[in-house]
Design a protein around this motif. Structure first.
Motif, PDB file in Angstrom:
ATOM      1  N   HIS A  91       0.886  -1.095   0.225  1.00  0.00           N
ATOM      2  CA  HIS A  91       0.128  -0.296  -0.227  1.00  0.00           C
ATOM      3  C   HIS A  91       0.813   1.347  -0.028  1.00  0.00           C
ATOM      4  O   HIS A  91       0.329   2.248  -0.266  1.00  0.00           O
ATOM      5  N   ASP A  92       2.057   1.179   0.214  1.00  0.00           N
ATOM      6  CA  ASP A  92       2.971   2.297   0.489  1.00  0.00           C
ATOM      7  C   ASP A  92       3.892   2.551  -0.718  1.00  0.00           C
ATOM      8  O   ASP A  92       4.677   3.380  -0.803  1.00  0.00           O
ATOM      9  N   ASN A  93       3.958   1.702  -1.626  1.00  0.00           N
ATOM     10  CA  ASN A  93       4.860   1.677  -2.628  1.00  0.00           C
ATOM     11  C   ASN A  93       4.155   2.164  -3.987  1.00  0.00           C
ATOM     12  O   ASN A  93       2.798   1.894  -4.218  1.00  0.00           O
ATOM     13  N   LEU A  94       4.781   2.336  -5.159  1.00  0.00           N
ATOM     14  CA  LEU A  94       4.350   3.017  -6.402  1.00  0.00           C
ATOM     15  C   LEU A  94       5.044   2.281  -7.626  1.00  0.00           C
ATOM     16  O   LEU A  94       6.240   1.813  -7.426  1.00  0.00           O
ATOM     17  N   TYR A  95       4.137   1.945  -8.694  1.00  0.00           N
ATOM     18  CA  TYR A  95       4.888   1.513  -9.835  1.00  0.00           C
ATOM     19  C   TYR A  95       4.949   2.919 -10.782  1.00  0.00           C
ATOM     20  O   TYR A  95       4.288   4.005 -10.816  1.00  0.00           O
ATOM     21  N   SER A 190      17.062  -4.508 -16.377  1.00  0.00           N
ATOM     22  CA  SER A 190      17.897  -3.473 -15.764  1.00  0.00           C
ATOM     23  C   SER A 190      17.027  -2.182 -15.967  1.00  0.00           C
ATOM     24  O   SER A 190      17.547  -1.298 -16.736  1.00  0.00           O
ATOM     25  N   GLU A 191      15.989  -2.100 -15.291  1.00  0.00           N
ATOM     26  CA  GLU A 191      15.380  -0.753 -15.736  1.00  0.00           C
ATOM     27  C   GLU A 191      14.806  -0.394 -14.335  1.00  0.00           C
ATOM     28  O   GLU A 191      14.094  -1.174 -13.461  1.00  0.00           O
ATOM     29  N   ASP A 192      14.478   0.832 -13.978  1.00  0.00           N
ATOM     30  CA  ASP A 192      13.860   1.308 -12.796  1.00  0.00           C
ATOM     31  C   ASP A 192      12.319   1.497 -13.034  1.00  0.00           C
ATOM     32  O   ASP A 192      11.834   2.565 -13.543  1.00  0.00           O
ATOM     33  N   LEU A 193      11.649   0.650 -12.500  1.00  0.00           N
ATOM     34  CA  LEU A 193      10.319   0.347 -12.749  1.00  0.00           C
ATOM     35  C   LEU A 193       9.364   0.649 -11.502  1.00  0.00           C
ATOM     36  O   LEU A 193       8.083   0.493 -11.525  1.00  0.00           O
ATOM     37  N   TYR A 194       9.892   1.131 -10.190  1.00  0.00           N
ATOM     38  CA  TYR A 194       8.906   0.954  -9.118  1.00  0.00           C
ATOM     39  C   TYR A 194       9.678   1.782  -7.971  1.00  0.00           C
ATOM     40  O   TYR A 194      10.918   2.175  -8.139  1.00  0.00           O
ATOM     41  N   MET A 195       8.693   2.450  -7.125  1.00  0.00           N
ATOM     42  CA  MET A 195       9.219   3.180  -6.039  1.00  0.00           C
ATOM     43  C   MET A 195       9.015   2.381  -4.689  1.00  0.00           C
ATOM     44  O   MET A 195       7.739   2.310  -4.265  1.00  0.00           O
ATOM     45  N   TYR A 196       9.916   2.227  -4.027  1.00  0.00           N
ATOM     46  CA  TYR A 196       9.840   1.396  -2.590  1.00  0.00           C
ATOM     47  C   TYR A 196      10.046   2.402  -1.438  1.00  0.00           C
ATOM     48  O   TYR A 196      11.095   2.877  -1.335  1.00  0.00           O
ATOM     49  N   ARG A 197       9.006   2.564  -0.648  1.00  0.00           N
ATOM     50  CA  ARG A 197       8.994   3.494   0.163  1.00  0.00           C
ATOM     51  C   ARG A 197       9.504   3.098   1.575  1.00  0.00           C
ATOM     52  O   ARG A 197       9.076   1.956   2.024  1.00  0.00           O
TER      53      ARG A 197
END
Length: 478
Positions: A91-95, A190-197
């Protein structure tokens, strides 16, 4: 039937849930379904989820009758999944907008692959990107979770291997990746696809000790099933099992397994064996300061005095992966008059046994400054297998984890103590020096028995263009 099914378990995640759902709704791959499992939240998470479901028919919300926690909630969600490819998020992370499309394209292109994982960014509680998290090599999975936070796997394989292990809360994902990996290839994108909070209430912040214990249990289960894993990764897994597994017999079993894998290295580290003496034809100088204590500056100064230090990062990598033995590494030192960096940092006993006339330089630094420098290094370049090996755990979240900072400080202090005790009362063999001290270079030149070649130590390996991180370090907390 949707192409992709995403499960999103939530328990009291109202602060970030809206952003997480919105990042899924904005994917440029629209053929998806989102299954939200409300795990008896007492805040307004359920209301937020149902508001999105009312606007988007791809979203469904289900309420658990009781709090089931993560593994069971995931299994409840995937019981309802209809897609050909599955994933889950928190719930706290973003695609990022193209995440599901790129993951699906990559996995669909390789019929032998069962899962794909990508790099991702670490963000703080405000959503500010702190740094990029590059995944470790997939083949070293038994040493640590090399899949991370952004992934997609085939539904048919998931149905074959079954659901998430409900007895492995905090390591259920790591165990599942190992289980899937036994069925086919795991791909790295090898791509930045997500944001981990990373924030104070996240599990990785509050339950580090429990996570290590559960990871050790998983490693003990799967290491016997992975005979083709790199030897270095298997030895690393054995060490972590020995340190953190709750069962004493299991710990001893895998300690013996580590000895069987690398008998010479392990026994020498335990002090049972010493390499045969082979005095060098000329005196050698070994820089055995810990990481981020200006060892590169010392190496540059030594070069001005005619002593050229070999930096053995390549050998360190080979030793970690099991492709270079300790004896072969020691032989490789014969051609050099000096040495710096891992693994020489902690093999000073073996180096002195082989080169009795050698001198050693222990670089030091005040703890607060050292820790900030280490945090800056990891934040700029990321962690890697060698750094993780030095500290015995994944150091990626160092900037945000007081527990990891305390671990780093403990290991740093232990190294200084061990070196000081080993060379106690032998000032002719060891120079302990803080390069920031005004008399540091004078003492250095005197230790070498040489006249001064420079006015001061040169600066080397300084990270430029990266402002000082505003983090509260462990030394500032005590």
């Amino acid at each position: 039937m949707p192409l992709v099914s995403i499960v999103l378990p939530v328990y009291n995640g109202a602060d970030y849930l809206d952003q997480s759902i919105d990042s899924i709704r904005k994917q440029d791959l629209e053929d998806l379904e989102l299954i939200i499992i409300n795990d008896c939240s007492t805040d307004n998470s359920a209301e937020i989820a149902r508001a999105h479901a009312a606007e988007d028919p791809r979203i469904q919300v289900h309420d658990n009758p009781e709090n089931l926690r993560l593994p069971k909630s995931l299994n409840e969600g995937f019981k309802r999944a209809k897609g050909s490819y599955w994933s889950w998020t928190s719930h706290d992370n973003l695609y990022r907008p193209d995440a599901l499309r790129r993951l699906t394209e990559t996995l669909a292109a390789d019929k032998d692959a069962v899962l794909v994982a990508s790099d991702y960014s670490l963000i703080d509680d405000k959503g500010t990107v702190k740094r990029l998290r590059k995944l470790s090599p997939i083949e070293t999975m038994i040493a640590g979770n090399a899949v991370g936070a952004c992934f997609l796997y085939r539904a048919d394989i998931a149905q074959k291997v079954g659901g998430y292990a409900t007895d492995l809360f905090l390591a259920e994902d790591y165990e599942y990746w190992l289980r899937l990996g036994l069925e086919g290839k795991i791909l790295y994108l090898s791509e930045d696809l997500y944001m981990y909070r990373h924030h104070g209430d996240s599990l990785t912040s509050t339950r580090q000790a429990d996570i290590r214990r559960m990871d050790a249990i998983v490693k003990a289960r799967y290491l016997p099933l992975m005979p083709d894993a790199p030897k270095g990764a298997k030895v690393s897994a054995c060490r972590q099992i020995f340190k953190f597994h709750p069962n004493t017999l299991t710990r001893l079993k895998f300690a013996l397994h580590a000895v069987r894998l690398r008998p010479v290295i392990i026994l020498k580290q335990l002090g049972f064996m010493k390499p045969a003496a082979n005095p060098a034809s000329e005196p050698k100088v070994f820089v055995i300061g810990w990481q981020k204590t200006a060892t590169s500056s010392v190496a540059h100064a030594l070069a001005e005095h005619g002593i050229h230090c070999h930096t053995n990062v390549d050998e360190a990598t080979q030793m970690f992966r099991g492709t270079l033995s300790l004896s072969d590494w020691l032989h490789s030192i014969d051609a050099h008059t000096g040495l710096k960096d891992f693994p020489g940092t902690y093999l000073y006993r073996e180096l002195e046994a082989r080169y009795p006339d050698a001198k050693f330089i222990l670089t030091t630094r005040d703890e607060a400054g050292w820790l900030k420098s280490l945090i800056k290094h990891v934040s700029t370049y990321g962690s890697n297998d060698l750094i993780n090996a030095l500290y015995g755990t994944d150091m990626t979240d160092l900037a945000d984890s007081p527990e990891l900072q305390a671990t780093a400080l403990t290991i740093y202090r232990k190294h200084l103590h061990n070196v000081r005790m080993y060379f106690e009362n032998r000032p002719d063999k060891l120079l302990e020096v803080d390069l920031r001290a005004p008399d540091a270079y004078d003492r250095f030149a005197s230790f070498l028995g040489d006249e001064k070649k420079l006015d001061a130590f040169p600066r080397a390996n300084v990270i430029e263009g990266n402002p000082e991180l505003h983090v509260k370090t462990a030394t500032e907390s005590t």
